[in-house]
Design a protein around this motif. Structure first.
Motif, PDB file in Angstrom:
ATOM      1  N   LYS A   2       0.742  -1.320  -0.077  1.00  0.00           N
ATOM      2  CA  LYS A   2       0.027  -0.062   0.227  1.00  0.00           C
ATOM      3  C   LYS A   2       0.916   1.168  -0.012  1.00  0.00           C
ATOM      4  O   LYS A   2       1.785   1.516   0.800  1.00  0.00           O
ATOM      5  N   THR A   3       0.599   1.988  -1.053  1.00  0.00           N
ATOM      6  CA  THR A   3       1.141   3.406  -0.867  1.00  0.00           C
ATOM      7  C   THR A   3       0.661   4.343   0.230  1.00  0.00           C
ATOM      8  O   THR A   3      -0.628   4.508   0.378  1.00  0.00           O
ATOM      9  N   ILE A   4       1.561   5.349   0.754  1.00  0.00           N
ATOM     10  CA  ILE A   4       1.090   6.185   1.687  1.00  0.00           C
ATOM     11  C   ILE A   4       1.309   7.722   0.946  1.00  0.00           C
ATOM     12  O   ILE A   4       2.136   7.849   0.277  1.00  0.00           O
ATOM     13  N   ASP A   5       0.464   8.418   1.425  1.00  0.00           N
ATOM     14  CA  ASP A   5       0.392   9.960   0.840  1.00  0.00           C
ATOM     15  C   ASP A   5       0.821  10.832   2.110  1.00  0.00           C
ATOM     16  O   ASP A   5       0.742  10.371   3.309  1.00  0.00           O
ATOM     17  N   ARG A   6       0.978  11.892   1.666  1.00  0.00           N
ATOM     18  CA  ARG A   6       1.396  12.906   2.723  1.00  0.00           C
ATOM     19  C   ARG A   6       0.373  13.321   3.939  1.00  0.00           C
ATOM     20  O   ARG A   6       0.821  13.372   4.942  1.00  0.00           O
ATOM     21  N   ASN A   7      -1.057  13.412   3.321  1.00  0.00           N
ATOM     22  CA  ASN A   7      -1.936  13.533   4.586  1.00  0.00           C
ATOM     23  C   ASN A   7      -1.900  12.383   5.626  1.00  0.00           C
ATOM     24  O   ASN A   7      -2.269  12.660   6.667  1.00  0.00           O
ATOM     25  N   GLU A   8      -2.117  10.947   4.955  1.00  0.00           N
ATOM     26  CA  GLU A   8      -1.804   9.832   5.988  1.00  0.00           C
ATOM     27  C   GLU A   8      -0.566   9.994   6.906  1.00  0.00           C
ATOM     28  O   GLU A   8      -0.817   9.896   8.078  1.00  0.00           O
ATOM     29  N   ILE A   9       0.499  10.496   6.472  1.00  0.00           N
ATOM     30  CA  ILE A   9       1.753  10.571   7.090  1.00  0.00           C
ATOM     31  C   ILE A   9       1.660  11.608   8.366  1.00  0.00           C
ATOM     32  O   ILE A   9       1.895  11.429   9.379  1.00  0.00           O
ATOM     33  N   ALA A  10       1.115  12.965   7.825  1.00  0.00           N
ATOM     34  CA  ALA A  10       0.880  14.032   8.661  1.00  0.00           C
ATOM     35  C   ALA A  10      -0.168  13.506   9.872  1.00  0.00           C
ATOM     36  O   ALA A  10      -0.001  14.171  11.069  1.00  0.00           O
ATOM     37  N   HIS A  73       4.086  15.481  12.980  1.00  0.00           N
ATOM     38  CA  HIS A  73       4.509  14.168  12.689  1.00  0.00           C
ATOM     39  C   HIS A  73       5.897  14.506  12.053  1.00  0.00           C
ATOM     40  O   HIS A  73       6.246  15.360  11.243  1.00  0.00           O
ATOM     41  N   VAL A  74       7.063  14.055  12.933  1.00  0.00           N
ATOM     42  CA  VAL A  74       8.529  14.309  12.331  1.00  0.00           C
ATOM     43  C   VAL A  74       8.947  13.186  11.398  1.00  0.00           C
ATOM     44  O   VAL A  74       8.697  12.043  11.463  1.00  0.00           O
ATOM     45  N   VAL A  75       9.437  13.938  10.444  1.00  0.00           N
ATOM     46  CA  VAL A  75       9.599  12.802   9.232  1.00  0.00           C
ATOM     47  C   VAL A  75      10.716  12.014   9.624  1.00  0.00           C
ATOM     48  O   VAL A  75      11.912  12.270  10.294  1.00  0.00           O
ATOM     49  N   ASP A  76      10.649  10.656   9.259  1.00  0.00           N
ATOM     50  CA  ASP A  76      11.546   9.725   9.693  1.00  0.00           C
ATOM     51  C   ASP A  76      12.494   9.132   8.346  1.00  0.00           C
ATOM     52  O   ASP A  76      12.044   8.832   7.550  1.00  0.00           O
ATOM     53  N   TYR A  77      13.680   9.914   8.534  1.00  0.00           N
ATOM     54  CA  TYR A  77      14.497   9.798   7.026  1.00  0.00           C
ATOM     55  C   TYR A  77      15.201   8.388   6.986  1.00  0.00           C
ATOM     56  O   TYR A  77      15.515   8.119   5.937  1.00  0.00           O
ATOM     57  N   ASP A  78      14.994   7.647   8.055  1.00  0.00           N
ATOM     58  CA  ASP A  78      15.373   6.115   7.952  1.00  0.00           C
ATOM     59  C   ASP A  78      14.390   5.378   7.356  1.00  0.00           C
ATOM     60  O   ASP A  78      14.461   4.167   7.107  1.00  0.00           O
ATOM     61  N   ASN A  79      12.976   5.760   7.259  1.00  0.00           N
ATOM     62  CA  ASN A  79      11.906   5.020   6.742  1.00  0.00           C
ATOM     63  C   ASN A  79      11.793   5.274   5.136  1.00  0.00           C
ATOM     64  O   ASN A  79      11.385   6.300   4.428  1.00  0.00           O
ATOM     65  N   GLU A  80      12.266   4.371   4.321  1.00  0.00           N
ATOM     66  CA  GLU A  80      12.340   4.590   2.922  1.00  0.00           C
ATOM     67  C   GLU A  80      11.084   4.773   2.307  1.00  0.00           C
ATOM     68  O   GLU A  80      10.703   5.657   1.433  1.00  0.00           O
ATOM     69  N   ASN A  81       9.964   4.332   2.799  1.00  0.00           N
ATOM     70  CA  ASN A  81       8.475   4.383   2.122  1.00  0.00           C
ATOM     71  C   ASN A  81       8.156   5.946   2.438  1.00  0.00           C
ATOM     72  O   ASN A  81       7.687   6.536   1.541  1.00  0.00           O
ATOM     73  N   GLU A  82       8.318   6.334   3.723  1.00  0.00           N
ATOM     74  CA  GLU A  82       8.135   7.583   4.182  1.00  0.00           C
ATOM     75  C   GLU A  82       8.742   8.794   3.330  1.00  0.00           C
ATOM     76  O   GLU A  82       8.238   9.692   2.644  1.00  0.00           O
ATOM     77  N   GLU A  89      13.902  12.631  -0.552  1.00  0.00           N
ATOM     78  CA  GLU A  89      15.107  11.894  -0.711  1.00  0.00           C
ATOM     79  C   GLU A  89      16.581  13.054  -0.381  1.00  0.00           C
ATOM     80  O   GLU A  89      16.429  14.050  -1.167  1.00  0.00           O
ATOM     81  N   ASP A  90      17.369  12.768   0.264  1.00  0.00           N
ATOM     82  CA  ASP A  90      18.370  13.694   0.570  1.00  0.00           C
ATOM     83  C   ASP A  90      18.183  14.959   1.042  1.00  0.00           C
ATOM     84  O   ASP A  90      18.818  16.110   0.698  1.00  0.00           O
TER      85      ASP A  90
END
Length: 133
Positions: A2-10, A73-82, A89-90
């Motif tokens: 399942k793909t996630i989007d910005r709204n779900e992540i937020a 929501h603090v972005v998890d830069y170790d979570n590739e899907n997020e 990226e970068d």
């Protein structure tokens, strides 16, 4: 998968942080006034003291800050899907934080022409308004 989007992540609140900041450029003055309450219509990217460059050259510049703690929501830069879903990226130096749609912010310091004259941008300070339960 399942793909996630910005709204779900937020909506996946994983922190409460004070002094979040955001820079934007617009074509016109936005007219923020003390006491005004705004509700975010969609998720927004903010930063926890990260480095961010606005990617447009619109003439009116703003710096926003939220003075108190706000659920985010603090972005998890170790979570590739997020990272892929956010196009982050970068971008670790940005220290991106997402606020979900529906977040309410009250203006405690509105636009002041002297800010723009002295610094070349407007400063607007917000206070997170907690939902009544």
């Amino acid at each position: 998968m399942k793909t996630i989007d910005r709204n779900e992540i937020a909506k996946d609140i994983n922190a409460k942080i004070a002094r979040l900041g955001r820079n934007i450029n617009t074509n016109w003055e936005l007219g923020f006034e003390e006491g005004q309450v705004i509700t975010l219509e969609k998720q927004e990217s903010w930063s926890d003291c990260g480095e961010f460059t606005v990617c447009n050259d619109f003439p009116v510049k703003y710096y926003f800050e939220i003075e108190n703690e706000v659920p985010c929501h603090v972005v998890d830069y170790d979570n590739e899907n997020e990272v892929i879903a956010l196009g982050a990226e970068d971008c670790e130096d940005e220290k991106e934080v997402l606020l979900p749609a529906g977040t309410k912010l009250e203006v405690v310091y509105g636009e002041d022409a002297s800010d723009n004259e002295e610094m070349g941008y407007y400063t607007v300070i917000f206070r997170y308004v907690e939902e009544e339960k």
